[in-house]
Design an enzyme around this catalytic site. Structure first.
Site, mmCIF file in Angstrom:
data_model
loop_
_atom_site.group_PDB
_atom_site.id
_atom_site.type_symbol
_atom_site.label_atom_id
_atom_site.label_comp_id
_atom_site.label_asym_id
_atom_site.label_seq_id
_atom_site.Cartn_x
_atom_site.Cartn_y
_atom_site.Cartn_z
ATOM 1 N N ARG A 68 -37.634 -24.303 -40.036
ATOM 2 C CA ARG A 68 -36.725 -23.165 -39.473
ATOM 3 C C ARG A 68 -37.727 -22.576 -38.317
ATOM 4 N NH1 ARG A 68 -32.385 -20.352 -43.485
ATOM 5 N NH2 ARG A 68 -31.734 -22.469 -44.303
ATOM 6 N N GLU A 116 -32.146 -16.438 -41.741
ATOM 7 C CA GLU A 116 -33.408 -16.333 -42.654
ATOM 8 C C GLU A 116 -34.332 -17.394 -42.110
ATOM 9 O OE1 GLU A 116 -34.549 -17.472 -47.091
ATOM 10 O OE2 GLU A 116 -32.479 -17.128 -46.765
ATOM 11 N N ARG A 162 -34.539 -29.982 -51.739
ATOM 12 C CA ARG A 162 -33.398 -29.268 -52.321
ATOM 13 C C ARG A 162 -31.982 -30.052 -52.381
ATOM 14 N NH1 ARG A 162 -34.636 -23.109 -50.274
ATOM 15 N NH2 ARG A 162 -36.715 -22.971 -51.327
ATOM 16 N N ARG A 200 -30.357 -26.621 -42.793
ATOM 17 C CA ARG A 200 -30.112 -26.776 -44.185
ATOM 18 C C ARG A 200 -30.109 -28.339 -44.512
ATOM 19 N NH1 ARG A 200 -28.099 -22.874 -47.400
ATOM 20 N NH2 ARG A 200 -27.270 -21.602 -45.572
ATOM 21 N N SER A 226 -38.445 -15.465 -47.070
ATOM 22 C CA SER A 226 -38.178 -14.605 -48.035
ATOM 23 C C SER A 226 -39.219 -14.196 -48.879
ATOM 24 C CB SER A 226 -36.944 -15.365 -48.890
ATOM 25 O OG SER A 226 -36.459 -14.528 -49.646
#
Length: 423
Positions: free
Chosen positions: A388, A347, A260, A275, A350
């Protein structure tokens, strides 16, 4: 993708749904384009019918020696008009299609309405955050002190937002992925898939990453995209297919690298692994019928929660608001794991029910017992984001001396119960 027939019949409800996403009414613009397009198609069909009839009449007139001048003039007019009309029809069709492709899914009624994450609703919690008798360190300080997390060398070759893991931390990352895959395949019935991680643009259009999120994708010079999530190839496995109902639900899982750009995240989580541009994730995807998708959604969330529970990581389950949901989702639950260094939940998964939104874009359908065709319902979720999860394990299992206790369920994969600093 939205159903034009439904918009025609429920224009007010459509605009109300958009309003919950903070989007101005669009139904009248869509319907005007749709009406103009249908009028152009109708005129084209009428002219094509006239052209075929005139060809016969002209042939008959010439054969009988009659004057065909008026017929020829009309035929010539149609020859000029049809290409113009075809160009106009295509322009209207493209504009309408582009507009529909740019509009996010309409949320379900039970989704809380709100502009951002502050309107999310907590559903439940698991576990109690650990009380430390020392100041807990962030994962990147722990990893660097262990001598097994290297951001500097990664930056030399790749720039910022990359990391090198080595030795026990590399093994821990692999152990987490293997543990997740084993649980999802042996206990929850997901088929393990090893999909392509380079895809063409039609796959990203199918799941909704394009056209809106072009800036968040990595694209090769040959036109391929590096996947941002294996939701893309797993869901697109059903592109342009008709699935017998007795084969549903289909459940797929995959462990892949994900890429990403993190466009728009400048200044956020600049240190560490929260991130980054490249990370790995175990993804869950379900393809099912319209009457089963809500149940499948709750089941998927439970599958992801099970991983966190067995790792004994404190977390909470959140129902996202309309302003915090993804583009394709009609309803989303986020799992947020406790990070001691931030004194906050972050988070880690999801799970979204996209209903038939993606299936319409991909033309993925199922045939019911009566032989009728319906667009499938698609669901996706992280089961979990491996990087994560590694962060959460490091922070929650850290010891005062900088060592990391290995969660009990991972010890068979690690062949140790502790990760100690390099002396």
């Amino acid at each position: 993708m939205h159903d034009l027939k439904w918009i025609r019949e429920h224009s007010e409800a459509f605009d109300q749904g958009l309003a919950t996403r903070g989007i101005d009414p669009l139904s009248q613009r869509i319907l005007a384009l749709d009406e103009s397009h249908r009028a152009a198609v109708s005129e084209m069909q009428d002219l094509q019918t006239q052209r075929n009839s005139l060809a016969k009449d002209i042939g008959t007139a010439k054969a009988s020696g009659q004057d065909a001048t008026a017929l020829l003039e009309k035929s010539n007019f149609i020859k000029v008009r049809l290409p113009e009309l075809e160009h106009h029809e295509k322009a209207l069709k493209d504009e309408l299609h582009g507009l529909l492709m740019s509009i996010p899914s309409i949320p379900y009624h039970e989704v809380p309405v709100g502009a951002d994450e502050t309107f999310n609703q907590e559903i439940r919690r698991f576990g109690t955050p650990r009380t430390f008798d020392f100041t807990p360190l962030p994962h990147y300080e722990l990893g660097e002190a262990l001598g097994e997390m290297d951001f500097e060398r990664a930056a030399k070759m790749s720039g910022s937002r990359f990391v090198i893991l080595r030795n026990q931390l590399a093994k821990l990352e692999r152990a987490l992925a293997n543990f997740m895959l084993d649980v999802h395949t042996t206990e929850f019935g997901y088929q393990e898939i090893s999909p392509p991680t380079l895809v063409r643009s039609n796959a990203l259009y199918g799941t909704g990453q394009l056209p809106k999120f072009e800036d968040d994708q990595f694209k090769t010079t040959s036109g391929y995209y590096l996947i941002a999530t294996s939701e893309i190839p797993l869901t697109n496995m059903m592109m342009d297919e008709i699935i017998p109902t007795d084969q549903l639900p289909l459940r797929f899982t995959a462990h892949t690298p994900c890429y990403r750009q993190e466009a728009g995240s400048a200044g956020r989580d600049t240190r560490g692994m929260i991130r980054v541009h490249q990370f790995s994730k175990v993804e869950l995807v379900s393809i099912t019928t319209s009457d089963q998708s809500s149940h499948e959604h709750e089941r998927m969330v439970s599958c992801a929660e099970t991983i966190l529970q067995r790792l004994e990581l404190p977390y909470r389950t959140m129902l996202l608001s309309t302003g915090d949901m993804g583009f394709s989702a009609k309803k989303t639950y986020d799992l947020e794991v406790w990070l001691p260094s931030q004194d906050a939940y972050r988070e880690i998964s999801s799970c979204s029910n996209c209903a038939d939104f993606q299936a319409r874009r991909m033309n993925a359908r199922y045939r019911d017992d009566t032989g009728h065709l319906h667009f499938a319902h698609t669901l996706n979720g992280s089961g979990l984001a491996v990087g994560r999860t590694l962060v959460a394990v490091l922070e929650n299992y850290q010891q005062k001396d900088g060592s990391i206790m290995v969660p009990e369920v991972l010890r068979p994969f690690m062949n140790t119960d502790i990760i100690e600093p390099v002396r």
